[in-house]
Scaffold this motif. Structure first.
Motif, PDB file in Angstrom:
ATOM      1  N   PRO A 166       0.952   8.535  40.677  1.00  0.00           N
ATOM      2  CA  PRO A 166       1.060   8.971  42.076  1.00  0.00           C
ATOM      3  C   PRO A 166       2.246   8.326  42.779  1.00  0.00           C
ATOM      4  O   PRO A 166       2.552   7.146  42.553  1.00  0.00           O
ATOM      5  N   ASN A 167       2.928   9.124  43.610  1.00  0.00           N
ATOM      6  CA  ASN A 167       4.117   8.766  44.389  1.00  0.00           C
ATOM      7  C   ASN A 167       5.410   8.834  43.586  1.00  0.00           C
ATOM      8  O   ASN A 167       6.498   8.683  44.162  1.00  0.00           O
ATOM      9  N   ASP A 168       5.323   9.073  42.266  1.00  0.00           N
ATOM     10  CA  ASP A 168       6.554   9.332  41.511  1.00  0.00           C
ATOM     11  C   ASP A 168       7.205  10.617  42.031  1.00  0.00           C
ATOM     12  O   ASP A 168       6.509  11.526  42.530  1.00  0.00           O
ATOM     13  N   LEU A 169       8.511  10.701  41.881  1.00  0.00           N
ATOM     14  CA  LEU A 169       9.241  11.908  42.264  1.00  0.00           C
ATOM     15  C   LEU A 169       9.365  12.842  41.064  1.00  0.00           C
ATOM     16  O   LEU A 169       9.554  12.390  39.924  1.00  0.00           O
ATOM     17  N   LEU A 170       9.262  14.143  41.324  1.00  0.00           N
ATOM     18  CA  LEU A 170       9.397  15.170  40.290  1.00  0.00           C
ATOM     19  C   LEU A 170      10.834  15.686  40.329  1.00  0.00           C
ATOM     20  O   LEU A 170      11.307  16.158  41.368  1.00  0.00           O
ATOM     21  N   VAL A 171      11.538  15.575  39.200  1.00  0.00           N
ATOM     22  CA  VAL A 171      12.966  15.875  39.147  1.00  0.00           C
ATOM     23  C   VAL A 171      13.236  16.901  38.054  1.00  0.00           C
ATOM     24  O   VAL A 171      12.608  16.882  36.995  1.00  0.00           O
ATOM     25  N   VAL A 172      14.205  17.798  38.308  1.00  0.00           N
ATOM     26  CA  VAL A 172      14.599  18.780  37.300  1.00  0.00           C
ATOM     27  C   VAL A 172      16.118  18.767  37.171  1.00  0.00           C
ATOM     28  O   VAL A 172      16.834  18.520  38.141  1.00  0.00           O
ATOM     29  N   THR A 173      16.602  19.017  35.946  1.00  0.00           N
ATOM     30  CA  THR A 173      18.041  19.133  35.724  1.00  0.00           C
ATOM     31  C   THR A 173      18.476  20.580  35.931  1.00  0.00           C
ATOM     32  O   THR A 173      17.686  21.509  35.764  1.00  0.00           O
ATOM     33  N   GLY A 174      19.736  20.774  36.276  1.00  0.00           N
ATOM     34  CA  GLY A 174      20.324  22.114  36.340  1.00  0.00           C
ATOM     35  C   GLY A 174      19.615  23.068  37.269  1.00  0.00           C
ATOM     36  O   GLY A 174      19.101  22.685  38.316  1.00  0.00           O
ATOM     37  N   ASP A 175      19.606  24.350  36.892  1.00  0.00           N
ATOM     38  CA  ASP A 175      18.889  25.376  37.648  1.00  0.00           C
ATOM     39  C   ASP A 175      17.933  26.095  36.707  1.00  0.00           C
ATOM     40  O   ASP A 175      18.083  26.013  35.492  1.00  0.00           O
ATOM     41  N   ILE A 176      16.965  26.794  37.266  1.00  0.00           N
ATOM     42  CA  ILE A 176      15.924  27.408  36.433  1.00  0.00           C
ATOM     43  C   ILE A 176      15.731  28.888  36.759  1.00  0.00           C
ATOM     44  O   ILE A 176      16.108  29.355  37.831  1.00  0.00           O
ATOM     45  N   GLY A 177      15.134  29.598  35.805  1.00  0.00           N
ATOM     46  CA  GLY A 177      14.809  31.012  35.987  1.00  0.00           C
ATOM     47  C   GLY A 177      15.837  31.975  35.433  1.00  0.00           C
ATOM     48  O   GLY A 177      15.524  33.133  35.150  1.00  0.00           O
ATOM     49  N   SER A 178      17.073  31.514  35.239  1.00  0.00           N
ATOM     50  CA  SER A 178      18.159  32.422  34.866  1.00  0.00           C
ATOM     51  C   SER A 178      17.986  32.999  33.461  1.00  0.00           C
ATOM     52  O   SER A 178      18.325  34.164  33.222  1.00  0.00           O
ATOM     53  N   ALA A 179      17.463  32.208  32.533  1.00  0.00           N
ATOM     54  CA  ALA A 179      17.302  32.697  31.156  1.00  0.00           C
ATOM     55  C   ALA A 179      16.329  33.875  31.099  1.00  0.00           C
ATOM     56  O   ALA A 179      16.576  34.870  30.418  1.00  0.00           O
ATOM     57  N   TYR A 180      15.223  33.753  31.816  1.00  0.00           N
ATOM     58  CA  TYR A 180      14.229  34.832  31.833  1.00  0.00           C
ATOM     59  C   TYR A 180      14.817  36.099  32.453  1.00  0.00           C
ATOM     60  O   TYR A 180      14.612  37.210  31.945  1.00  0.00           O
ATOM     61  N   LEU A 181      15.564  35.934  33.533  1.00  0.00           N
ATOM     62  CA  LEU A 181      16.151  37.107  34.192  1.00  0.00           C
ATOM     63  C   LEU A 181      17.237  37.727  33.313  1.00  0.00           C
ATOM     64  O   LEU A 181      17.403  38.952  33.300  1.00  0.00           O
ATOM     65  N   GLY A 182      17.956  36.891  32.565  1.00  0.00           N
ATOM     66  CA  GLY A 182      18.925  37.415  31.607  1.00  0.00           C
ATOM     67  C   GLY A 182      18.250  38.288  30.565  1.00  0.00           C
ATOM     68  O   GLY A 182      18.774  39.332  30.160  1.00  0.00           O
ATOM     69  N   LEU A 183      17.054  37.876  30.134  1.00  0.00           N
ATOM     70  CA  LEU A 183      16.279  38.668  29.175  1.00  0.00           C
ATOM     71  C   LEU A 183      15.898  40.020  29.777  1.00  0.00           C
ATOM     72  O   LEU A 183      15.959  41.052  29.092  1.00  0.00           O
ATOM     73  N   GLN A 184      15.532  40.033  31.061  1.00  0.00           N
ATOM     74  CA  GLN A 184      15.153  41.297  31.704  1.00  0.00           C
ATOM     75  C   GLN A 184      16.334  42.253  31.808  1.00  0.00           C
ATOM     76  O   GLN A 184      16.187  43.465  31.637  1.00  0.00           O
ATOM     77  N   VAL A 185      17.527  41.708  32.052  1.00  0.00           N
ATOM     78  CA  VAL A 185      18.737  42.539  32.086  1.00  0.00           C
ATOM     79  C   VAL A 185      18.983  43.150  30.712  1.00  0.00           C
ATOM     80  O   VAL A 185      19.264  44.354  30.586  1.00  0.00           O
ATOM     81  N   LEU A 186      18.874  42.353  29.668  1.00  0.00           N
ATOM     82  CA  LEU A 186      19.097  42.850  28.308  1.00  0.00           C
ATOM     83  C   LEU A 186      18.055  43.888  27.910  1.00  0.00           C
ATOM     84  O   LEU A 186      18.384  44.894  27.265  1.00  0.00           O
ATOM     85  N   GLU A 187      16.808  43.669  28.292  1.00  0.00           N
ATOM     86  CA  GLU A 187      15.752  44.641  27.994  1.00  0.00           C
ATOM     87  C   GLU A 187      16.006  45.960  28.720  1.00  0.00           C
ATOM     88  O   GLU A 187      15.779  47.041  28.162  1.00  0.00           O
ATOM     89  N   ARG A 188      16.474  45.873  29.957  1.00  0.00           N
ATOM     90  CA  ARG A 188      16.789  47.092  30.708  1.00  0.00           C
ATOM     91  C   ARG A 188      17.907  47.870  30.028  1.00  0.00           C
ATOM     92  O   ARG A 188      17.819  49.099  29.863  1.00  0.00           O
ATOM     93  N   GLU A 189      18.965  47.175  29.617  1.00  0.00           N
ATOM     94  CA  GLU A 189      20.085  47.851  28.972  1.00  0.00           C
ATOM     95  C   GLU A 189      19.679  48.431  27.618  1.00  0.00           C
ATOM     96  O   GLU A 189      20.192  49.461  27.201  1.00  0.00           O
ATOM     97  N   LYS A 190      18.743  47.779  26.944  1.00  0.00           N
ATOM     98  CA  LYS A 190      18.238  48.303  25.677  1.00  0.00           C
ATOM     99  C   LYS A 190      17.545  49.645  25.901  1.00  0.00           C
ATOM    100  O   LYS A 190      17.741  50.594  25.112  1.00  0.00           O
ATOM    101  N   GLU A 191      16.743  49.748  26.955  1.00  0.00           N
ATOM    102  CA  GLU A 191      16.044  51.006  27.257  1.00  0.00           C
ATOM    103  C   GLU A 191      17.028  52.105  27.629  1.00  0.00           C
ATOM    104  O   GLU A 191      16.847  53.271  27.241  1.00  0.00           O
ATOM    105  N   VAL A 192      18.083  51.739  28.366  1.00  0.00           N
ATOM    106  CA  VAL A 192      19.121  52.715  28.718  1.00  0.00           C
ATOM    107  C   VAL A 192      19.808  53.225  27.452  1.00  0.00           C
ATOM    108  O   VAL A 192      20.069  54.416  27.304  1.00  0.00           O
ATOM    109  N   PHE A 193      20.088  52.310  26.529  1.00  0.00           N
ATOM    110  CA  PHE A 193      20.746  52.667  25.276  1.00  0.00           C
ATOM    111  C   PHE A 193      19.880  53.611  24.445  1.00  0.00           C
ATOM    112  O   PHE A 193      20.389  54.521  23.785  1.00  0.00           O
ATOM    113  N   LYS A 194      18.553  53.402  24.477  1.00  0.00           N
ATOM    114  CA  LYS A 194      17.645  54.280  23.731  1.00  0.00           C
ATOM    115  C   LYS A 194      17.743  55.716  24.235  1.00  0.00           C
ATOM    116  O   LYS A 194      17.695  56.671  23.451  1.00  0.00           O
ATOM    117  N   VAL A 195      17.884  55.869  25.528  1.00  0.00           N
ATOM    118  CA  VAL A 195      17.970  57.204  26.130  1.00  0.00           C
ATOM    119  C   VAL A 195      19.323  57.841  25.849  1.00  0.00           C
ATOM    120  O   VAL A 195      19.428  59.027  25.539  1.00  0.00           O
TER     121      VAL A 195
END
Length: 349
Positions: A166-195
């Motif tokens: 208790p009272n310790d600080l919670l710390v994170v390096t860099g930024d977060i969430g970008s890898a998952y969103l990059g995956l969603q972009v690639l999945e979207r382009e994959k579906e476009v390519f299928k069509v």
């Protein structure tokens, strides 16, 4: 995997298992002084003297962890190594060796495996680790990669998930969430390519997100940074399965609660713009998306001044008593219980 029909490929059956291993490992150079014997015998021989040895293994399965329709084999090899090394860094250790095992279906020619291995060799060189062994076999289910990372640390350097208080600080390096969103972009382009297979993907404006997904980097810099700042984390974990899941792991192992502040979560501008385009909530994606391979750790409150203002580190919350639970504190000041909604490979579709 898209093959160039004009190029003649080499069947793996021509080399056989031992021939393939010899072919892939012929250019390996041993660089670590504690590698006494690498590839070429029944077992590797390592000498860590009085330090503690760290070992971590990850399994990557085609169709579960990666999709070769948009994941280049060289990038896959690089990423497969990096995700394992991240686990050693998350113990505040230094990775020094890896073993590489592959199960390959007969649709992969030698040239494809060479490309995969080239990515692994590049990662090994970048992170100064030796490839000291492994195995190859056939697969009826596509490509399977198993990598074991070996590292070391002095006993007083090692950081576990169980030391937050208790009272310790919670710390994170860099930024977060970008890898998952990059995956969603690639999945979207994959579906476009299928069509429309003639439609070339337009990835301009998503370069950072896609790089975070296809070629992540482990935070090898953080151990040295914290040593220079004279800060030793009280607990640590890497963010592979999503921030919310990892925070809950720390809280469970340490027997504590926490408050995570929404307004403090570090996210990239490209991430924000793409969340708006996809009409998704940026906080939801940031705390639940996985594969960031940033480090999440806690520090004693008295060390705050040592890390304050450092561009690599962001204080995102603090540790509380276990009875308070693990909560997300919204920008409006409302406390919402954190749920583990990150990656789970065993979830049924």
């Amino acid at each position: 995997m898209i093959e160039d029909k004009s190029q003649e490929f080499t069947s793996l059956s021509k080399l056989g298992e031992f021939g393939l291993i010899e072919h892939l490992t012929q250019h390996i150079q041993i660089k670590q002084p504690n590698t006494l014997k690498g590839v070429g015998d029944d077992a590797a021989v390592l000498d860590f003297s009085n330090t503690k040895t760290l070992v971590s293994t990850d399994l990557l399965v085609e169709g579960v962890h990666f999709d070769l329709s948009y994941m280049p084999l060289k990038h896959l090899g690089y990423k497969a190594v990096v995700v394992n090394l991240s686990d050693i860094y998350a113990m505040n250790g230094t990775p020094t060796q890896i073993t590489v095992s592959l199960a390959v279906s007969n649709r992969f020619p030698l040239e494809a495996i060479e490309e995969l291995y080239a990515g692994m060799l590049l990662a090994a060189e970048t992170y100064n680790v030796d490839i000291v062994g492994g195995d190859t076999t056939s697969s009826q289910k596509g490509l399977i990669i198993s990598i074991t990372a070996i590292g070391h640390a002095q006993e007083n350097e090692i950081v576990y998930r169980s030391g937050a208080k208790p009272n310790d600080l919670l710390v994170v390096t860099g930024d977060i969430g970008s890898a998952y969103l990059g995956l969603q972009v690639l999945e979207r382009e994959k579906e476009v390519f299928k069509v429309n297979p003639n439609n070339q993907p337009d990835l301009e404006g998503y370069t950072y997100l896609i790089e975070r997904q296809l070629k992540p980097e482990a935070r090898k810099d953080i151990k040295d940074l914290l040593e220079k700042l004279e800060v030793k984390p009280t607990s640590m974990i890497d963010i592979s399965d999503g921030l919310s899941s990892e925070i809950l792991h720390l809280c469970k192992q340490s027997g504590v609660g926490c408050n995570l502040y929404e307004e403090k979560i570090p996210i990239d501008p490209q991430f924000i713009n793409t969340c708006e385009e996809f009409n998704v909530d940026s906080t939801t994606i940031a705390i639940n998306g996985g594969e960031d391979y940033e480090l999440l750790f806690t520090i004693d409150l008295k060390d705050f001044d040592k890390i304050k203002g450092n561009p690599n580190l962001t204080v995102i919350g603090h540790i509380t008593e276990q009875a308070s639970g693990a909560n997300l504190v919204t920008r409006a000041g409302q406390a919402i219980a954190l749920k583990a909604r990150g990656w789970n490979a065993l979830t049924e579709d």
